[in-house]
Scaffold this motif. Structure first.
Motif, PDB file in Angstrom:
ATOM      1  N   ALA A  82       0.910  -1.135   0.049  1.00  0.00           N
ATOM      2  CA  ALA A  82      -0.081  -0.027   0.045  1.00  0.00           C
ATOM      3  C   ALA A  82       0.898   1.133  -0.095  1.00  0.00           C
ATOM      4  CB  ALA A  82      -0.812  -0.033   1.062  1.00  0.00           C
ATOM      5  N   ALA A  83       0.277   2.490  -0.219  1.00  0.00           N
ATOM      6  CA  ALA A  83       1.065   3.673  -0.069  1.00  0.00           C
ATOM      7  C   ALA A  83       2.209   3.643  -1.023  1.00  0.00           C
ATOM      8  CB  ALA A  83       1.329   3.946   1.330  1.00  0.00           C
ATOM      9  N   PHE A  84       3.316   4.218  -0.397  1.00  0.00           N
ATOM     10  CA  PHE A  84       4.341   4.495  -1.198  1.00  0.00           C
ATOM     11  C   PHE A  84       4.944   3.166  -2.011  1.00  0.00           C
ATOM     12  CE2 PHE A  84       9.214   4.034  -1.827  1.00  0.00           C
ATOM     13  CZ  PHE A  84       9.553   5.089  -2.369  1.00  0.00           C
ATOM     14  N   ASP A  85       4.733   1.994  -1.198  1.00  0.00           N
ATOM     15  CA  ASP A  85       5.244   0.626  -1.930  1.00  0.00           C
ATOM     16  C   ASP A  85       4.414   0.373  -3.065  1.00  0.00           C
ATOM     17  OD1 ASP A  85       7.193   0.392  -0.005  1.00  0.00           O
ATOM     18  OD2 ASP A  85       6.107  -0.971   1.227  1.00  0.00           O
ATOM     19  N   LEU A  86       3.270   0.600  -3.000  1.00  0.00           N
ATOM     20  CA  LEU A  86       2.437   0.247  -4.128  1.00  0.00           C
ATOM     21  C   LEU A  86       2.729   1.285  -5.223  1.00  0.00           C
ATOM     22  CD1 LEU A  86      -0.057  -1.066  -5.550  1.00  0.00           C
ATOM     23  CD2 LEU A  86      -1.673   0.563  -4.480  1.00  0.00           C
ATOM     24  N   ARG A  87       2.973   2.520  -5.047  1.00  0.00           N
ATOM     25  CA  ARG A  87       3.476   3.543  -6.064  1.00  0.00           C
ATOM     26  C   ARG A  87       4.618   3.058  -6.654  1.00  0.00           C
ATOM     27  NH1 ARG A  87       1.791   7.327  -2.142  1.00  0.00           N
ATOM     28  NH2 ARG A  87       3.907   8.201  -2.272  1.00  0.00           N
ATOM     29  N   LEU A  88       5.614   2.743  -5.785  1.00  0.00           N
ATOM     30  CA  LEU A  88       6.909   2.330  -6.284  1.00  0.00           C
ATOM     31  C   LEU A  88       6.550   1.233  -7.380  1.00  0.00           C
ATOM     32  CD1 LEU A  88      10.217   1.910  -6.312  1.00  0.00           C
ATOM     33  CD2 LEU A  88       9.706   0.388  -4.163  1.00  0.00           C
ATOM     34  N   LEU A  89       5.995   0.063  -7.043  1.00  0.00           N
ATOM     35  CA  LEU A  89       6.011  -0.887  -7.907  1.00  0.00           C
ATOM     36  C   LEU A  89       5.182  -0.563  -9.308  1.00  0.00           C
ATOM     37  CD1 LEU A  89       4.964  -3.838  -5.453  1.00  0.00           C
ATOM     38  CD2 LEU A  89       7.112  -3.547  -6.826  1.00  0.00           C
ATOM     39  N   LEU A  90       4.355   0.326  -9.022  1.00  0.00           N
ATOM     40  CA  LEU A  90       3.287   0.560 -10.488  1.00  0.00           C
ATOM     41  C   LEU A  90       4.336   1.627 -11.172  1.00  0.00           C
ATOM     42  CD1 LEU A  90      -0.239   1.510  -8.863  1.00  0.00           C
ATOM     43  CD2 LEU A  90       0.578  -0.389 -10.212  1.00  0.00           C
ATOM     44  N   SER A  91       5.117   2.411 -10.455  1.00  0.00           N
ATOM     45  CA  SER A  91       6.074   3.217 -11.294  1.00  0.00           C
ATOM     46  C   SER A  91       7.285   2.309 -11.889  1.00  0.00           C
ATOM     47  CB  SER A  91       6.591   4.164 -10.355  1.00  0.00           C
ATOM     48  OG  SER A  91       5.729   5.104  -9.835  1.00  0.00           O
ATOM     49  N   VAL A  92       7.723   1.363 -11.339  1.00  0.00           N
ATOM     50  CA  VAL A  92       8.827   0.699 -11.976  1.00  0.00           C
ATOM     51  C   VAL A  92       8.091  -0.144 -13.254  1.00  0.00           C
ATOM     52  CG1 VAL A  92       9.936  -1.653 -11.818  1.00  0.00           C
ATOM     53  CG2 VAL A  92      10.194  -0.003  -9.837  1.00  0.00           C
ATOM     54  N   ILE A  93       6.853  -0.537 -12.961  1.00  0.00           N
ATOM     55  CA  ILE A  93       6.186  -1.196 -14.508  1.00  0.00           C
ATOM     56  C   ILE A  93       6.151  -0.220 -15.468  1.00  0.00           C
ATOM     57  CG2 ILE A  93       4.127  -2.440 -14.941  1.00  0.00           C
ATOM     58  CD1 ILE A  93       3.880  -3.573 -12.277  1.00  0.00           C
ATOM     59  N   ARG A  94       5.858   0.807 -15.111  1.00  0.00           N
ATOM     60  CA  ARG A  94       5.670   1.966 -16.128  1.00  0.00           C
ATOM     61  C   ARG A  94       7.075   2.329 -16.535  1.00  0.00           C
ATOM     62  NH1 ARG A  94       1.571   5.894 -12.710  1.00  0.00           N
ATOM     63  NH2 ARG A  94      -0.417   4.485 -13.032  1.00  0.00           N
ATOM     64  N   THR A  95       7.997   2.434 -15.681  1.00  0.00           N
ATOM     65  CA  THR A  95       9.346   2.924 -16.208  1.00  0.00           C
ATOM     66  C   THR A  95      10.135   1.865 -17.188  1.00  0.00           C
ATOM     67  OG1 THR A  95       9.686   4.091 -14.034  1.00  0.00           O
ATOM     68  CG2 THR A  95      11.566   3.430 -15.239  1.00  0.00           C
ATOM     69  N   ILE A  96       9.801   0.623 -16.968  1.00  0.00           N
ATOM     70  CA  ILE A  96      10.416  -0.450 -17.578  1.00  0.00           C
ATOM     71  C   ILE A  96       9.796  -0.221 -18.814  1.00  0.00           C
ATOM     72  CG2 ILE A  96      11.621  -1.842 -15.754  1.00  0.00           C
ATOM     73  CD1 ILE A  96       9.119  -3.759 -16.089  1.00  0.00           C
ATOM     74  N   ASN A  97       8.521  -0.371 -18.880  1.00  0.00           N
ATOM     75  CA  ASN A  97       7.926  -0.182 -20.261  1.00  0.00           C
ATOM     76  C   ASN A  97       8.600   0.764 -20.997  1.00  0.00           C
ATOM     77  OD1 ASN A  97       5.386   1.339 -21.776  1.00  0.00           O
ATOM     78  ND2 ASN A  97       5.321  -0.885 -22.121  1.00  0.00           N
ATOM     79  N   ASP A  98       9.078   2.000 -20.633  1.00  0.00           N
ATOM     80  CA  ASP A  98       9.388   3.300 -21.322  1.00  0.00           C
ATOM     81  C   ASP A  98      10.840   2.875 -21.662  1.00  0.00           C
ATOM     82  OD1 ASP A  98       7.740   5.593 -21.831  1.00  0.00           O
ATOM     83  OD2 ASP A  98       7.325   5.404 -19.408  1.00  0.00           O
ATOM     84  N   LEU A  99      11.620   2.310 -20.865  1.00  0.00           N
ATOM     85  CA  LEU A  99      13.083   1.957 -21.033  1.00  0.00           C
ATOM     86  C   LEU A  99      12.927   0.704 -22.164  1.00  0.00           C
ATOM     87  CD1 LEU A  99      14.475   1.645 -17.637  1.00  0.00           C
ATOM     88  CD2 LEU A  99      15.076   3.424 -19.232  1.00  0.00           C
ATOM     89  N   GLU A 100      11.904  -0.078 -22.186  1.00  0.00           N
ATOM     90  CA  GLU A 100      12.033  -1.239 -23.255  1.00  0.00           C
ATOM     91  C   GLU A 100      11.767  -0.328 -24.784  1.00  0.00           C
ATOM     92  OE1 GLU A 100      10.392  -3.806 -26.391  1.00  0.00           O
ATOM     93  OE2 GLU A 100       9.120  -2.333 -25.338  1.00  0.00           O
ATOM     94  N   ARG A 101      10.864   0.521 -24.663  1.00  0.00           N
ATOM     95  CA  ARG A 101      10.584   1.540 -25.779  1.00  0.00           C
ATOM     96  C   ARG A 101      11.617   2.100 -26.432  1.00  0.00           C
ATOM     97  NH1 ARG A 101       4.838   2.460 -26.320  1.00  0.00           N
ATOM     98  NH2 ARG A 101       3.825   0.567 -25.642  1.00  0.00           N
ATOM     99  N   ILE A 102      12.591   2.775 -25.256  1.00  0.00           N
ATOM    100  CA  ILE A 102      13.671   3.599 -25.836  1.00  0.00           C
ATOM    101  C   ILE A 102      14.727   2.629 -26.372  1.00  0.00           C
ATOM    102  CG2 ILE A 102      15.670   4.324 -24.718  1.00  0.00           C
ATOM    103  CD1 ILE A 102      13.861   5.570 -22.721  1.00  0.00           C
ATOM    104  N   GLY A 103      14.514   1.405 -25.742  1.00  0.00           N
ATOM    105  CA  GLY A 103      15.628   0.402 -26.792  1.00  0.00           C
ATOM    106  C   GLY A 103      15.197  -0.058 -28.025  1.00  0.00           C
ATOM    107  N   ASP A 104      13.858   0.050 -28.181  1.00  0.00           N
ATOM    108  CA  ASP A 104      13.422  -0.063 -29.522  1.00  0.00           C
ATOM    109  C   ASP A 104      13.735   0.913 -30.296  1.00  0.00           C
ATOM    110  OD1 ASP A 104      12.195  -2.631 -28.886  1.00  0.00           O
ATOM    111  OD2 ASP A 104      10.143  -1.475 -28.520  1.00  0.00           O
ATOM    112  N   GLU A 105      13.699   2.083 -29.816  1.00  0.00           N
ATOM    113  CA  GLU A 105      14.172   3.313 -30.781  1.00  0.00           C
ATOM    114  C   GLU A 105      15.556   3.203 -31.185  1.00  0.00           C
ATOM    115  OE1 GLU A 105      11.847   5.226 -32.133  1.00  0.00           O
ATOM    116  OE2 GLU A 105       9.973   4.779 -30.911  1.00  0.00           O
ATOM    117  N   ALA A 106      16.243   2.712 -30.045  1.00  0.00           N
ATOM    118  CA  ALA A 106      17.830   2.754 -30.416  1.00  0.00           C
ATOM    119  C   ALA A 106      18.041   1.832 -31.510  1.00  0.00           C
ATOM    120  CB  ALA A 106      18.709   2.256 -28.968  1.00  0.00           C
ATOM    121  N   THR A 107      17.261   0.561 -31.352  1.00  0.00           N
ATOM    122  CA  THR A 107      17.231  -0.280 -32.500  1.00  0.00           C
ATOM    123  C   THR A 107      16.935  -0.093 -33.767  1.00  0.00           C
ATOM    124  OG1 THR A 107      16.922  -2.292 -30.703  1.00  0.00           O
ATOM    125  CG2 THR A 107      16.559  -2.872 -32.872  1.00  0.00           C
TER     126      THR A 107
END
Length: 239
Positions: A82-107
């Motif tokens: 809950a609270a910060f921990d929940l936001r942390l995990l949701l933010s991580v999931i969103r962040t790695i999606n953006d990082l994966e997209r960045i990797g696609d653009e680099a490719t």
């Protein structure tokens, strides 16, 4: 916010799980950052070995995204945070999606470099300074965004979003230059389109870096600031 907030739980194993996820995101970010650097260099220097390296790394980045996503899912199921921990995990999931997209653009940039090499051969008539400059701008944005994530620094995250306007201006300048070249000599069309698509990929990387900063702000503040301008972000955070 104090970064030690990540390790404040009674369960030491839970602390380790969260810290491992955080470190995995930073590792993924470092790999993607290197992908951009190599892709831009392969494009501007006609180095096909670098281009192949970028393309080969894409599978590894994809695997990392899946692994981190799975780790987050397991914690959500087991720990019911809950609270910060929940936001942390949701933010991580969103962040790695953006990082994966960045990797696609680099490719994509690396693939454009190979295509351009096939078109022009080993000798280049141009150095593509504008692409190198744009790549440096977005790499700086991504580096700062990952630093904001590592330190949970909202002020730093907000400052990164201000750099997006500079990237957009540079991208617009490249478009105007390339259109002028095509009009001057239609034989430049194929090469110019490769440059335009490469510039577009770099501009999108800047957008994804901004997204990561928005995830940091959500994680720390609990505020959904997606789709806000830099000025709106500043007012929101300062208010």
């Amino acid at each position: 916010m104090d970064i030690n907030k990540i390790g404040h739980h009674i369960s030491s194993h839970y602390n380790v799980e969260l810290e491992d996820i955080r470190n995995s995101v930073l590792k993924m970010g470092g790999i993607v950052e290197r992908q951009i650097e190599l892709a831009a260099l392969s494009f501007t220097s006609n180095d096909m070995e670098m281009a192949e390296q970028v393309i080969q790394q894409d599978d590894y980045v994809n695997r990392l995204e899946k692994q981190i996503d799975q780790a987050c899912t397991e914690i959500l199921a087991k720990r019911q945070p809950a609270a910060f921990d929940l936001r942390l995990l949701l933010s991580v999931i969103r962040t790695i999606n953006d990082l994966e997209r960045i990797g696609d653009e680099a490719t994509k940039i690396a693939e454009m470099a190979i295509h351009l090499s096939d078109t022009e051969g080993k000798t280049r008539n141009e150095e593509y300074y504008e692409i190198q400059h744009l790549a440096e701008l977005v790499m700086k944005m991504l580096r700062s965004a990952l630093d904001s994530f590592a330190r949970l620094n909202v002020e730093s995250a907000v400052s990164v979003t201000a750099q997006d306007a500079m990237v957009d201006r540079e991208y617009g300048s490249i478009i105007r230059q390339m259109v002028a070249r095509m009009m001057e000599d239609p034989r430049n069309v194929r090469r110019t389109l490769d440059v335009l698509w490469t510039a577009r990929a770099l501009e999108r990387i800047g957008d994804h870096a901004c997204n990561i900063c928005e995830h940091v702000i959500y994680m720390v503040k609990g505020e959904d600031v997606r789709h806000m301008s830099h000025e709106e972000l500043e007012r929101k955070i300062q208010g």
